[in-house]
Structure formats: C-alpha cells, structure tokens
Design a protein around this motif. Structure first.
Motif, PDB file in Angstrom:
ATOM      1  N   SER A 260      -3.237   3.758 -13.007  1.00 33.88           N
ATOM      2  CA  SER A 260      -4.350   2.677 -12.359  1.00 33.88           C
ATOM      3  C   SER A 260      -3.873   1.310 -11.810  1.00 33.88           C
ATOM      4  N   SER A 261      -2.809   0.829 -12.762  1.00 38.20           N
ATOM      5  CA  SER A 261      -2.208  -0.667 -12.399  1.00 38.20           C
ATOM      6  C   SER A 261      -1.393  -0.565 -11.196  1.00 38.20           C
ATOM      7  N   TYR A 262      -0.842   0.812 -11.014  1.00 41.97           N
ATOM      8  CA  TYR A 262       0.095   0.989  -9.667  1.00 41.97           C
ATOM      9  C   TYR A 262      -0.665   1.273  -8.474  1.00 41.97           C
ATOM     10  N   ASP A 263      -1.931   1.743  -8.533  1.00 34.89           N
ATOM     11  CA  ASP A 263      -2.441   2.233  -7.452  1.00 34.89           C
ATOM     12  C   ASP A 263      -3.676   1.028  -6.768  1.00 34.89           C
ATOM     13  N   GLU A 264      -3.662  -0.443  -7.512  1.00 34.50           N
ATOM     14  CA  GLU A 264      -4.377  -1.307  -6.870  1.00 34.50           C
ATOM     15  C   GLU A 264      -3.716  -1.784  -5.652  1.00 34.50           C
ATOM     16  N   ASP A 265      -4.206  -2.412  -4.826  1.00 33.99           N
ATOM     17  CA  ASP A 265      -3.778  -3.129  -3.666  1.00 33.99           C
ATOM     18  C   ASP A 265      -3.328  -4.578  -3.959  1.00 33.99           C
TER      19      ASP A 265
END
Length: 93
Positions: A10-15
């Motif tokens: 999830s930390s890599y998915d945030e813009d």
C-alpha cells in the motif's frame, strides 16, 4: 500455504499528493519549512526589480541566506518538538 507475494504494497500504491499529505501530518515542521522557503524565494524574486544599486550577486546571496536560515530554524524547531514528545510529552506509567 501462504506466499510472500501476498504482502500488501500500500505504501507503493499511493500517489505523490497523498504521500505529501501523509508526510506533512507526520512532520508538520517540514511543510512549514518548505512553505517558508517558497515564500522567501518569491519575495526575493519580487524585490529583484527594485533592488536599487545593490549588485545582483549580493541580492541573491542575501536571499539564499534568508531561505536557508528559515529552513534551518524550522528543522531545529521540529527536532525540539520531536524530542519534547519523545521524552517529556509521554504520560508517566
């Protein structure tokens, strides 16, 4: 059987916008430092037209020192605030 590929990223998915907002909530003095830096640079560029007989290099040096001073002050206050929260802000058990 569980595999390691099921780990949430999830930390890599945030813009970029949501990441900036999350970081600003975690360390508010960083955003204050960035805003102050931008304000000082904008003011320095505005004053560039009416600097009088001051040389361009002297004006730019003064603007750089003011912006760096503001950022250093914000970093110092942020460090002090973090230390206060860590050591004195905790309730005693």
């Amino acid at each position: 059987m569980s595999s390691d590929t099921d780990i949430s990223l999830s930390s890599y998915d945030e813009d970029q916008g949501s990441k900036l907002i999350r970081k600003a909530r975690e360390a508010p003095f960083v955003s204050i430092g960035m805003a102050g830096f931008a304000a000082i640079v904008a003011y320095g560029l505005y004053r560039l037209k009416s600097r009088g007989h001051t040389k361009m290099s002297v004006h730019l040096i003064h603007m750089r020192v003011a912006a760096q001073g503001f950022v250093e002050g914000a970093m110092t206050l942020g460090t002090g605030y973090s230390l206060y929260q860590e050591f004195w802000g905790k309730p005693k058990p």
